[in-house]
Design an enzyme around this catalytic site. Structure first.
Site, PDB file in Angstrom:
ATOM      1  N   PHE A 254       0.657  -1.278   0.035  1.00  0.00           N
ATOM      2  CA  PHE A 254       0.027  -0.005  -0.020  1.00  0.00           C
ATOM      3  C   PHE A 254       0.647   1.288  -0.090  1.00  0.00           C
ATOM      4  O   PHE A 254       0.416   2.260  -0.690  1.00  0.00           O
ATOM      5  CB  PHE A 254      -0.944   0.049   1.381  1.00  0.00           C
TER       6      PHE A 254
ATOM      7  N   GLU B  71      -5.086  -3.812  -2.053  1.00  0.00           N
ATOM      8  CA  GLU B  71      -6.425  -3.713  -2.006  1.00  0.00           C
ATOM      9  C   GLU B  71      -6.589  -2.181  -1.140  1.00  0.00           C
ATOM     10  O   GLU B  71      -7.791  -2.097  -1.072  1.00  0.00           O
ATOM     11  CB  GLU B  71      -6.943  -4.905  -1.365  1.00  0.00           C
ATOM     12  N   ARG B  72      -5.529  -1.797  -0.506  1.00  0.00           N
ATOM     13  CA  ARG B  72      -5.998  -0.666   0.508  1.00  0.00           C
ATOM     14  C   ARG B  72      -6.281   0.757  -0.211  1.00  0.00           C
ATOM     15  O   ARG B  72      -6.719   1.479   0.259  1.00  0.00           O
ATOM     16  CB  ARG B  72      -5.003  -0.646   1.465  1.00  0.00           C
TER      17      ARG B  72
ATOM     18  N   SER C 158       5.246  -6.957   3.358  1.00  0.00           N
ATOM     19  CA  SER C 158       5.998  -7.285   4.735  1.00  0.00           C
ATOM     20  C   SER C 158       6.642  -8.660   4.928  1.00  0.00           C
ATOM     21  O   SER C 158       6.396  -9.369   3.890  1.00  0.00           O
ATOM     22  CB  SER C 158       4.832  -7.298   5.734  1.00  0.00           C
TER      23      SER C 158
ATOM     24  N   CYS D 141       9.347   1.764   3.505  1.00  0.00           N
ATOM     25  CA  CYS D 141      10.314   0.761   3.962  1.00  0.00           C
ATOM     26  C   CYS D 141      11.880   1.018   4.306  1.00  0.00           C
ATOM     27  O   CYS D 141      12.875   0.595   4.722  1.00  0.00           O
ATOM     28  CB  CYS D 141      10.425  -0.281   2.809  1.00  0.00           C
TER      29      CYS D 141
ATOM     30  N   GLU E 285       9.149  -4.289  13.194  1.00  0.00           N
ATOM     31  CA  GLU E 285       8.874  -2.844  12.216  1.00  0.00           C
ATOM     32  C   GLU E 285       7.738  -2.506  12.812  1.00  0.00           C
ATOM     33  O   GLU E 285       6.610  -3.008  13.009  1.00  0.00           O
ATOM     34  CB  GLU E 285       9.007  -3.588  10.802  1.00  0.00           C
TER      35      GLU E 285
HETATM   36  P1  NAD Z   1       1.671  -6.423   3.130  1.00  0.00           P
HETATM   37  O1  NAD Z   1       2.664  -7.657   3.001  1.00  0.00           O
HETATM   38  O2  NAD Z   1       0.289  -6.606   4.014  1.00  0.00           O
HETATM   39  O3  NAD Z   1       1.023  -6.538   1.516  1.00  0.00           O
HETATM   40  C1  NAD Z   1       1.771  -6.631   0.451  1.00  0.00           C
HETATM   41  C2  NAD Z   1       0.648  -7.193  -0.693  1.00  0.00           C
HETATM   42  O4  NAD Z   1       0.558  -8.562  -0.125  1.00  0.00           O
HETATM   43  C3  NAD Z   1      -0.595  -6.770  -1.032  1.00  0.00           C
HETATM   44  O5  NAD Z   1      -0.880  -6.818  -2.393  1.00  0.00           O
HETATM   45  C4  NAD Z   1      -1.375  -7.713  -0.230  1.00  0.00           C
HETATM   46  O6  NAD Z   1      -2.566  -7.759  -0.683  1.00  0.00           O
HETATM   47  C5  NAD Z   1      -0.675  -9.191  -0.101  1.00  0.00           C
HETATM   48  N1  NAD Z   1      -1.168  -9.872   0.885  1.00  0.00           N
HETATM   49  C6  NAD Z   1      -1.365  -9.562   2.225  1.00  0.00           C
HETATM   50  N2  NAD Z   1      -1.555 -10.484   3.011  1.00  0.00           N
HETATM   51  C7  NAD Z   1      -1.377 -11.683   2.255  1.00  0.00           C
HETATM   52  C8  NAD Z   1      -1.525 -12.953   2.256  1.00  0.00           C
HETATM   53  N3  NAD Z   1      -1.735 -13.501   3.762  1.00  0.00           N
HETATM   54  N4  NAD Z   1      -1.217 -13.881   1.424  1.00  0.00           N
HETATM   55  C9  NAD Z   1      -1.235 -13.417   0.276  1.00  0.00           C
HETATM   56  N5  NAD Z   1      -0.990 -12.246  -0.165  1.00  0.00           N
HETATM   57  C10 NAD Z   1      -0.991 -11.249   0.887  1.00  0.00           C
HETATM   58  O7  NAD Z   1       2.237  -5.326   3.116  1.00  0.00           O
HETATM   59  P2  NAD Z   1       1.632  -3.746   3.124  1.00  0.00           P
HETATM   60  O8  NAD Z   1       1.198  -3.628   4.525  1.00  0.00           O
HETATM   61  O9  NAD Z   1       0.761  -3.535   1.922  1.00  0.00           O
HETATM   62  O10 NAD Z   1       3.136  -2.836   3.214  1.00  0.00           O
HETATM   63  C11 NAD Z   1       3.947  -2.449   4.011  1.00  0.00           C
HETATM   64  C12 NAD Z   1       5.039  -3.425   4.166  1.00  0.00           C
HETATM   65  O11 NAD Z   1       5.786  -3.460   3.044  1.00  0.00           O
HETATM   66  C13 NAD Z   1       5.834  -2.844   5.129  1.00  0.00           C
HETATM   67  O12 NAD Z   1       6.457  -4.074   5.979  1.00  0.00           O
HETATM   68  C14 NAD Z   1       7.297  -2.349   4.603  1.00  0.00           C
HETATM   69  O13 NAD Z   1       8.397  -2.336   4.998  1.00  0.00           O
HETATM   70  C15 NAD Z   1       6.951  -3.327   3.149  1.00  0.00           C
HETATM   71  N6  NAD Z   1       7.865  -2.775   2.124  1.00  0.00           N
HETATM   72  C16 NAD Z   1       9.064  -3.099   1.571  1.00  0.00           C
HETATM   73  C17 NAD Z   1       9.514  -2.497   0.620  1.00  0.00           C
HETATM   74  C18 NAD Z   1      11.027  -2.844   0.096  1.00  0.00           C
HETATM   75  O14 NAD Z   1      11.537  -2.515  -0.902  1.00  0.00           O
HETATM   76  N7  NAD Z   1      11.502  -3.689   0.768  1.00  0.00           N
HETATM   77  C19 NAD Z   1       8.965  -1.371  -0.023  1.00  0.00           C
HETATM   78  C20 NAD Z   1       7.682  -0.984   0.459  1.00  0.00           C
HETATM   79  C21 NAD Z   1       7.103  -1.613   1.419  1.00  0.00           C
END
Ligand code: NAD
Length: 498
Positions: free
Chosen positions: A148, A175-176, A225, A280, A382
């Site tokens: 998101f 989806e958010r 994440s 991140c 985090e």
């Molecule tokens: P998230 O992991 O909750 O979601 C990321 C994606 O995974 C979304 O499209 C979501 O729909 C999908 N998803 C969520 N739960 C799932 C499941 N159980 N099974 C399959 N798919 C699933 O992350 P977020 O809250 O959207 O984003 C924030 C996180 O992303 C933070 O931890 C941040 O550090 C990380 N991030 C990392 C980078 C990087 O380059 N390392 C960059 C941006 C964000």
């Protein structure tokens, strides 16, 4: 309430059997709904990508690149609309959204260089009348799953490069805050992209699992994440796919006794609290070397933080906005509570932020916590909120050990005037992206982005040169057209050049 659908085979589509609310985080109210794709809808998107692949693979790279040039122009022309959509659903202030968009556009600019990037390698006369070359072929259908916090930039890390390399793509955005992501995909079609080359399916775990299990999907790029990144990597590779899965972070800044504290304070403010800490690469831990530095840092940060403005995305004088959801706000507040309960001292407390006119928004104000130690939950995990924690150590070695022992290794930085110390830090720190007096060392589009340890699962980083490698397969061809006087008899020893 309007429902945000999908973009499949060049057509906007609704699929509203299952939907989920999309909130305006500043007001706390549900403003739209997003469709959650069924397995059948995702399979349709994969089929569209599969059908578009042969013609797209055979389209000359220069023609693919021309579409990217037009896409860049359309992104710039529609910047206000894109930033507005980001602000409405993510909550970041318009100036921050503009920065996100610009960083995304830079990846499109890099992708415009496809003809050069895909030239391959050629060696003439590797043997008598023998020439050899390596070419980079596209993989086929590839998928991207994005978080998101950068609804425009992170998708632009992925599909421009994948597409100019000749692949077709299925994107599953967060989806958010899905509207800006869908809108820019429409712009790419306006730029001339053939139907089926880029497909967008909104959805949740059902959509993601379908992509991970579908044998037609050759590779998966994920950003999100760490627990989900690890799941994606394990599942995708178990299904025989190439995978890069970028995860969470805990980014430390070491503040040395000789650091320029003016630079430290101003850059820590932006790096810790910009985008409400939902980056991140946000700096979330300041490691002060010596109590004198810690005391000076705390006192100057406290004063500077008093001038920060948190509020709605549309007010350009605001420094940062709300958190993404009510649940996430509760999680961030819970981390501040737990740090306090475990013995840390909350010096600036943002838990009771109240913004006039936005009383139900998901706001947490800038928070500073001193005397944090490595056993505390708020240090280990985090937080992803506007919270800066200070850990006090006695030496630079102790500071580096702390960073090297942490499970994450995304970004880090050292503030110092000592070149020798900085060089030692760069060489020995176990982190993928390192800054020297630079708080957010996010690599530019022509380098690659990626952390170490549990911040990245996979071998190749995102975008830049590693992006080209990730979205292509190397093939090496060795060819001989022997002249009449060089024809040889059968050879049974390993061919060599004597
Ligand atoms: P998230 O992991 O909750 O979601 C990321 C994606 O995974 C979304 O499209 C979501 O729909 C999908 N998803 C969520 N739960 C799932 C499941 N159980 N099974 C399959 N798919 C699933 O992350 P977020 O809250 O959207 O984003 C924030 C996180 O992303 C933070 O931890 C941040 O550090 C990380 N991030 C990392 C980078 C990087 O380059 N390392 C960059 C941006 C964000």
């Amino acid at each position: 309430m309007s429902v945000i659908g999908h973009l499949i085979n060049g057509q906007l589509r609704e699929d509203s059997a299952r939907t989920q609310d999309v909130f305006n985080p500043a007001t706390g109210a549900a403003s739209k709904q997003v469709a959650l794709a069924s397995r059948a809808t995702v399979e349709e998107a994969v089929a569209a990508a599969q059908a578009a692949f042969p013609a797209w693979r055979d389209t000359p790279p220069m023609k693919r690149a021309r579409i990217m040039f037009r896409f860049k122009e359309l992104l710039e022309k529609n910047a206000d609309r894109i930033c507005e959509l980001i602000g409405q659903e993510h909550g970041k202030i318009l100036h921050d959204a503009a920065g996100e968009l610009q960083r995304g556009i830079e990846n499109v600019e890099y992708a415009c260089g496809a003809p050069e990037l895909l030239k391959g390698e050629y060696s003439k006369n590797v043997g008598p009348d023998i020439d050899s070359w390596s070419q980079f072929q596209p993989l086929g259908v590839v998928a991207g799953i994005t978080p998101f916090n950068f609804p425009v930039m992170v998708p632009l890390w992925m599909y421009p490069m994948a597409i100019v390399c000749g692949n077709t793509f299925v994107l599953k955005p967060s989806e958010r805050d899905p509207s800006s992501t869908l809108f820019i995909a429409e712009l790419l079609h306006e730029a001339g992209l053939p139907a089926g080359v880029l497909n967008v399916v909104n959805g949740d775990k059902e959509a993601v699992d379908t992509l991970l299990e579908d044998a037609r999907v050759q590779a998966v790029s994920f950003v999100g994440s760490t627990p989900i990144a690890e799941y994606i990597y394990k599942t995708a590779t178990a299904h025989g796919k190439r995978c890069q899965a970028l995860g969470g972070a805990k980014n430390h800044a070491i503040v040395m006794p000789d650091a320029d504290l003016d630079n430290v304070v101003s850059s820590l403010l932006g790096a810790a609290f910009g985008s409400s800490g939902e980056r991140c690469m946000a700096l979330s831990v300041a490691v002060a070397v010596g109590d004198q530095v810690a005391d000076a840092l705390i006192s100057r940060m406290t004063e500077a933080m008093g001038k920060l403005k948190v509020g709605a995305y549309s007010e350009m004088s605001n420094d940062f906005g709300p958190l993404i959801t009510r649940q996430h706000k509760e999680k961030v507040v819970g981390h501040i509570d737990s740090a306090e309960a475990q013995g840390a001292s909350v010096v600036v407390d943002g838990r009771s932020a109240r913004i006039a006119g936005y009383e139900d928004g998901f706001f947490v104000d800038a928070t500073l916590i001193d005397r944090v130690s490595p056993e505390m939950t708020s240090y280990k995990e985090e937080i992803f909120g506007p919270v800066l924690q200070v850990v006090r150590v006695k030496t630079m070695e102790e500071a580096m050990q702390l960073i090297n022992d942490h499970e994450y290794g995304n970004g880090t930085c050292i503030y110092t005037r000592d070149g020798e110390a900085a060089r030692y830090f760069c060489d020995h720190i176990q982190v993928g992206m390192v800054g020297v007096n630079i708080p957010l060392p996010v690599p530019v589009a022509y380098h690659s982005f990626g952390g170490w340890k549990r911040s990245l699962f996979g071998d190749l980083h995102a975008y830049g040169p590693d992006g080209v490698r990730f979205y292509t397969r190397r093939k090496t061809i060795t060819q001989r057209w022997p002249s009449a006087n060089l024809r040889e008899g059968a050879q049974f020893s390993m061919p060599t050049m004597k």
